[in-house]
Scaffold this motif. Structure first.
Motif, PDB file in Angstrom:
ATOM      1  N   LEU A 187      52.433  53.165  41.177  1.00 37.70           N
ATOM      2  CA  LEU A 187      51.453  52.916  40.191  1.00 37.70           C
ATOM      3  C   LEU A 187      50.166  52.288  40.529  1.00 37.70           C
ATOM      4  O   LEU A 187      49.303  52.575  39.993  1.00 37.70           O
ATOM      5  CB  LEU A 187      52.026  52.300  38.918  1.00 37.70           C
ATOM      6  N   CYS A 188      50.100  51.371  41.475  1.00 35.79           N
ATOM      7  CA  CYS A 188      48.964  50.506  41.764  1.00 35.79           C
ATOM      8  C   CYS A 188      48.087  51.401  42.712  1.00 35.79           C
ATOM      9  O   CYS A 188      48.291  52.051  43.714  1.00 35.79           O
ATOM     10  CB  CYS A 188      49.565  49.227  42.320  1.00 35.79           C
ATOM     11  N   ASP A 189      46.844  50.876  42.723  1.00 35.53           N
ATOM     12  CA  ASP A 189      45.656  51.075  43.843  1.00 35.53           C
ATOM     13  C   ASP A 189      45.799  50.073  44.627  1.00 35.53           C
ATOM     14  O   ASP A 189      45.253  50.335  45.845  1.00 35.53           O
ATOM     15  CB  ASP A 189      44.302  51.003  43.091  1.00 35.53           C
ATOM     16  N   ASN A 190      45.769  48.845  44.320  1.00 35.32           N
ATOM     17  CA  ASN A 190      45.740  47.707  45.197  1.00 35.32           C
ATOM     18  C   ASN A 190      46.831  46.853  45.032  1.00 35.32           C
ATOM     19  O   ASN A 190      47.591  46.818  43.945  1.00 35.32           O
ATOM     20  CB  ASN A 190      44.503  46.949  45.118  1.00 35.32           C
ATOM     21  N   ILE A 191      47.288  46.013  46.061  1.00 35.40           N
ATOM     22  CA  ILE A 191      48.365  45.109  45.898  1.00 35.40           C
ATOM     23  C   ILE A 191      47.969  43.613  46.305  1.00 35.40           C
ATOM     24  O   ILE A 191      47.331  43.465  47.469  1.00 35.40           O
ATOM     25  CB  ILE A 191      49.468  45.533  46.649  1.00 35.40           C
ATOM     26  N   VAL A 192      48.482  42.443  45.932  1.00 34.40           N
ATOM     27  CA  VAL A 192      48.209  41.161  46.216  1.00 34.40           C
ATOM     28  C   VAL A 192      49.750  40.770  46.478  1.00 34.40           C
ATOM     29  O   VAL A 192      50.570  40.739  45.644  1.00 34.40           O
ATOM     30  CB  VAL A 192      47.614  40.570  45.478  1.00 34.40           C
ATOM     31  N   ILE A 193      50.142  40.223  47.873  1.00 30.37           N
ATOM     32  CA  ILE A 193      51.400  39.477  48.057  1.00 30.37           C
ATOM     33  C   ILE A 193      51.488  38.148  47.952  1.00 30.37           C
ATOM     34  O   ILE A 193      50.616  37.735  48.945  1.00 30.37           O
ATOM     35  CB  ILE A 193      51.918  40.111  49.078  1.00 30.37           C
ATOM     36  N   LEU A 194      52.158  36.938  47.275  1.00 28.28           N
ATOM     37  CA  LEU A 194      51.900  35.689  47.371  1.00 28.28           C
ATOM     38  C   LEU A 194      53.425  35.523  48.047  1.00 28.28           C
ATOM     39  O   LEU A 194      54.506  36.056  47.794  1.00 28.28           O
ATOM     40  CB  LEU A 194      52.064  35.249  45.963  1.00 28.28           C
ATOM     41  N   ARG A 195      53.277  34.273  48.960  1.00 29.72           N
ATOM     42  CA  ARG A 195      54.374  33.696  49.329  1.00 29.72           C
ATOM     43  C   ARG A 195      54.223  32.214  49.312  1.00 29.72           C
ATOM     44  O   ARG A 195      53.098  31.569  49.877  1.00 29.72           O
ATOM     45  CB  ARG A 195      54.743  34.107  50.733  1.00 29.72           C
ATOM     46  N   LYS A 196      55.181  31.366  48.671  1.00 30.67           N
ATOM     47  CA  LYS A 196      55.072  30.226  48.492  1.00 30.67           C
ATOM     48  C   LYS A 196      53.602  29.505  47.856  1.00 30.67           C
ATOM     49  O   LYS A 196      52.899  28.547  48.852  1.00 30.67           O
ATOM     50  CB  LYS A 196      55.403  29.441  49.836  1.00 30.67           C
ATOM     51  N   GLY A 197      53.071  30.310  47.203  1.00 33.39           N
ATOM     52  CA  GLY A 197      51.673  30.006  46.649  1.00 33.39           C
ATOM     53  C   GLY A 197      50.451  30.236  47.580  1.00 33.39           C
ATOM     54  O   GLY A 197      49.254  29.860  47.184  1.00 33.39           O
ATOM     55  N   GLU A 198      50.624  31.189  48.588  1.00 30.92           N
ATOM     56  CA  GLU A 198      49.691  31.706  49.321  1.00 30.92           C
ATOM     57  C   GLU A 198      49.550  33.118  49.395  1.00 30.92           C
ATOM     58  O   GLU A 198      50.561  33.964  49.397  1.00 30.92           O
ATOM     59  CB  GLU A 198      49.846  31.012  50.746  1.00 30.92           C
ATOM     60  N   VAL A 199      48.264  33.759  49.450  1.00 31.86           N
ATOM     61  CA  VAL A 199      48.196  34.914  49.772  1.00 31.86           C
ATOM     62  C   VAL A 199      48.505  35.388  51.034  1.00 31.86           C
ATOM     63  O   VAL A 199      47.560  35.026  51.901  1.00 31.86           O
ATOM     64  CB  VAL A 199      46.737  35.539  49.055  1.00 31.86           C
ATOM     65  N   ILE A 200      49.406  36.175  51.310  1.00 34.70           N
ATOM     66  CA  ILE A 200      49.886  36.535  52.684  1.00 34.70           C
ATOM     67  C   ILE A 200      49.183  38.047  53.110  1.00 34.70           C
ATOM     68  O   ILE A 200      49.232  38.289  54.130  1.00 34.70           O
ATOM     69  CB  ILE A 200      50.972  36.479  52.901  1.00 34.70           C
ATOM     70  N   ALA A 201      48.901  38.914  52.035  1.00 31.28           N
ATOM     71  CA  ALA A 201      48.701  40.203  52.464  1.00 31.28           C
ATOM     72  C   ALA A 201      47.740  40.556  50.890  1.00 31.28           C
ATOM     73  O   ALA A 201      48.242  40.362  49.812  1.00 31.28           O
ATOM     74  CB  ALA A 201      49.541  41.071  52.630  1.00 31.28           C
TER      75      ALA A 201
END
Length: 293
Positions: free
Chosen positions: A195-209
């Protein structure tokens, strides 16, 4: 466009978000993914003003976001927010009025949404009388009833069957085609990928990708799949070829460069029919597992 810039949020000694930055472009779906406790819900609450950041800011159309801006956003919180013992249409009207709609306008909008979700005959029913999937439909109706300028949705597809997901996506697409940015969180990576155009991945409070689905799926080494009629063991002696997996006439390999790929293709054709030769597009779930390790 919605922007989150260098946002940090601390709860005592716990840093829930650490200098988190990302954008939600106008007219696009942005998926917000991460494990439990990654900080997704905290970030959404800060966007909506439910929580204040320890540092950093949220911007809307290039300026610091205001309460007036947020009043025009649609929000589906993690805890949901409807009253189980109240009639569903009455609740939708109430939510519309909170967003500044007149009672008549809100009622008409609520009736249209319930009819669209095949719930028109349940308008006077209490929320608790509905199935979990239909309750979720009402929750989403409450988020969009006032024609929001942005949508912030925490697990909007939870409890929905595939047909209902398509139904909800169709509704939300009507907003993105008008330029509305949509941010939604989900643990269903296949759904986010579709469904998505873009993705933001969080790990332990940080954006990792962060990036487009295509950018993330094609990052890292590209593997090729080769299928022929003949044994492909000869690939193991070819310079510039890393054999990742080999099973007789089928192989998965990595090439050092394009010229090597073309040379191997020519050699494979010289040895017999080649049924398949091309890059493997890895699923988002594979990329996700790689970066969150």
């Amino acid at each position: 466009m919605l922007e989150v810039l260098e946002v940090t949020r601390r709860f005592g000694d716990l840093t829930a978000l650490d200098r988190v930055s990302f954008t939600v472009p106008a007219g696009q779906f942005t998926g917000f993914v991460g494990g439990n406790g990654a900080g997704k819900t905290t970030a959404m609450r800060i966007i909506m003003g439910v929580l204040a950041p320890t540092s950093g800011e949220v911007r809307w159309d290039g300026a610091p976001i205001t309460a007036a801006d947020r009043a025009q956003f649609g929000y589906l919180p993690e805890e949901r927010g409807l009253y189980p013992k109240q009639p569903i249409l009455s609740q939708l009207v109430y939510l519309g009025e909170l967003h500044g709609m007149g009672a008549r306008e809100a009622r008409q909008a609520g009736e249209r949404l319930l009819a669209r979700f095949n719930l028109a005959d349940r308008a006077k029913d209490k929320l608790e009388k509905l199935s979990l999937g239909n309750q979720q439909r009402v929750q989403i109706a409450g988020a969009v009833i006032a024609g929001p300028k942005a949508l912030i949705l925490d697990e909007p597809f939870s409890g929905l069957d595939p047909d209902a997901v398509d139904e909800m996506f169709g509704l939300l697409t009507e907003f993105t085609t008008r330029g509305v940015p949509v941010l939604f969180s989900s643990h269903q990576l296949e759904l986010v990928e579709r469904l998505c155009d873009n993705i933001v991945i969080l790990r332990k409070g940080e954006v990792i990708a962060a990036g487009s689905v295509e950018e993330l799926r094609t990052s890292g080494p590209t593997h090729h799949r080769i299928v022929t009629d003949n044994d492909l063991g000869w690939l193991q002696t070819q310079p510039g070829v890393q054999v990742v997996d080999l099973d007789g006439p089928t192989a998965q390999v990595a090439f050092s460069d394009t010229a090597t790929a073309q040379r191997v293709l020519a050699e494979a054709l010289a040895r017999g029919p080649v049924h398949s030769f091309g890059p493997i597009v890895r699923p988002l779930s594979e990329y996700y597992r790689e970066v969150v390790r």
